[in-house]
Design an enzyme around this catalytic site. Structure first.
Site, PDB file in Angstrom:
ATOM      1  N   ASP A  14      -9.158   7.114   1.665  1.00  0.00           N
ATOM      2  CA  ASP A  14      -7.784   7.547   1.911  1.00  0.00           C
ATOM      3  C   ASP A  14      -7.238   8.456   0.805  1.00  0.00           C
ATOM      4  OD1 ASP A  14      -8.581   5.062   3.059  1.00  0.00           O
ATOM      5  OD2 ASP A  14      -6.532   4.670   3.671  1.00  0.00           O
ATOM      6  N   GLU A  45      -4.954  10.118   5.958  1.00  0.00           N
ATOM      7  CA  GLU A  45      -3.701   9.652   6.562  1.00  0.00           C
ATOM      8  C   GLU A  45      -2.560   9.448   5.576  1.00  0.00           C
ATOM      9  OE1 GLU A  45      -2.653   6.032   7.958  1.00  0.00           O
ATOM     10  OE2 GLU A  45      -3.187   5.088   6.073  1.00  0.00           O
ATOM     11  N   ASN A  73      -2.875   4.213  10.520  1.00  0.00           N
ATOM     12  CA  ASN A  73      -1.569   3.780  11.006  1.00  0.00           C
ATOM     13  C   ASN A  73      -0.439   4.721  10.616  1.00  0.00           C
ATOM     14  OD1 ASN A  73      -2.185   2.600   8.323  1.00  0.00           O
ATOM     15  ND2 ASN A  73      -0.120   1.753   8.463  1.00  0.00           N
ATOM     16  N   HIS A  74      -0.681   5.629   9.661  1.00  0.00           N
ATOM     17  CA  HIS A  74       0.344   6.621   9.296  1.00  0.00           C
ATOM     18  C   HIS A  74       0.053   7.994   9.910  1.00  0.00           C
ATOM     19  CE1 HIS A  74       2.435   3.940   6.657  1.00  0.00           C
ATOM     20  NE2 HIS A  74       1.401   3.776   5.858  1.00  0.00           N
ATOM     21  N   HIS A 154      -9.843   1.323  10.320  1.00  0.00           N
ATOM     22  CA  HIS A 154      -8.672   1.354   9.454  1.00  0.00           C
ATOM     23  C   HIS A 154      -7.886   0.062   9.687  1.00  0.00           C
ATOM     24  CE1 HIS A 154      -6.007   3.843   6.933  1.00  0.00           C
ATOM     25  NE2 HIS A 154      -5.006   3.238   7.565  1.00  0.00           N
ATOM     26  N   HIS A 179      -7.948   1.883   4.489  1.00  0.00           N
ATOM     27  CA  HIS A 179      -6.566   1.398   4.549  1.00  0.00           C
ATOM     28  C   HIS A 179      -6.124   0.618   3.320  1.00  0.00           C
ATOM     29  CE1 HIS A 179      -2.706   0.064   6.037  1.00  0.00           C
ATOM     30  NE2 HIS A 179      -3.060  -1.203   5.870  1.00  0.00           N
ATOM     31  N   HIS A 181      -7.191   0.723   0.196  1.00  0.00           N
ATOM     32  CA  HIS A 181      -7.204   1.541  -1.024  1.00  0.00           C
ATOM     33  C   HIS A 181      -7.954   0.904  -2.186  1.00  0.00           C
ATOM     34  CE1 HIS A 181      -3.455   4.179   0.108  1.00  0.00           C
ATOM     35  NE2 HIS A 181      -4.277   3.966   1.133  1.00  0.00           N
TER      36      HIS A 181
END
Length: 261
Positions: A14, A45, A73-74, A154, A179, A181
């Site tokens: 990410d 994302e 999700n973003h 994710h 997701h 991180h």
């Protein structure tokens, strides 16, 4: 040195904010020269201010040497990305969303006679409401001819990502988690020849709390007062994995974590 009959996939975690974008633009050309991957895929994302991505940022990643971009999700936090997701570019949002949502959850990239399918899925545990990712990936795989399949799972829950790895064991080239991180140390080749890792980590400012400013997050934890998250103004670090794949079967031969700063 690459082994004859194999190719490599470089997957980078990410991208968070400007520090992440900066290190991606600087680092991807160097990583591509160093590892000589056939495909370089980036989860983008969180690239725009810590949430979402814009068309300009996506194009910046392609110019740096990315072959494809996955989201999460973003995916839709920046509204200007919506028409871009339907432009035919190799960028995928979560597949387990309604068909009416802009974009697609699967894209194929072809190089040197290898067609790689990239699938993006979102977990349902502790996240927004998504359709069943297991049922959706089953549906997508039923329509694929290529054995070369990379799945970006994710998700928040490690159990959900591990379950997806076993669900796709022997059916996908790789299942890589994103997701959270934070890089996990469980990279492995499952018995069916599927490369797996629960989370590849982030490409962003590591002197931070998951990419966000430390002081802001500490204030939130200490006071419980609402605070506006801000991307940390610190140098970026790239986290990812390098996967070696058998060219004829699409089965993974090895997976290793990489870190670049």
């Amino acid at each position: 040195m690459k082994t004859p009959g194999q190719y490599r996939i470089l997957f980078l975690g990410d991208v968070v904010g400007k520090p992440g974008r900066t290190i991606i633009v600087e680092g991807v050309p160097k990583l591509n020269r160093l590892y000589d991957p056939l495909f370089t895929i980036i989860n983008g994302e969180n690239a725009a201010g810590g949430v979402g991505i814009t068309p300009d940022i996506a194009e910046e990643f392609y110019r740096a040497g990315a072959d494809g971009i996955t989201l999460g999700n973003h995916a839709f936090n920046k509204r200007e990305i919506m028409p871009y997701l339907s432009s035919g570019k190799p960028i995928v949002r979560p597949a387990n969303m309604p068909d009416s949502v802009p974009g697609k959850g699967i894209a194929t990239i072809s190089k040197e006679g290898i067609e790689l399918a990239i699938i993006n899925l979102c977990g349902r545990v502790f996240l927004d409401t998504y359709d069943d990712p297991f049922r959706e990936v089953d549906r997508l795989l039923a329509n694929l001819v290529t054995p070369h399949i990379l799945v970006d799972m994710h998700a928040e829950a490690t159990s959900e990502k591990i379950a997806m790895g076993w669900f796709l064991n022997g059916r996908a080239t790789a299942v890589v988690g994103t997701h959270t991180h934070v890089t996990t140390a469980d990279e492995q080749i499952l018995p069916g020849g599927t490369a797996y890792i629960t989370d590849v980590g982030m490409s962003g400012p590591y002197p931070s709390v998951l990419g966000m400013d430390k002081d802001v997050i500490l204030t939130r934890f200490k006071t419980s007062l609402p605070t506006r998250f801000e991307v940390a103004n610190e140098p970026g670090v790239i986290s990812g994995v390098l996967i070696s794949v058998e060219s004829t079967t699409g089965r993974a031969q090895s997976i290793e974590r990489i870190r670049f700063s």
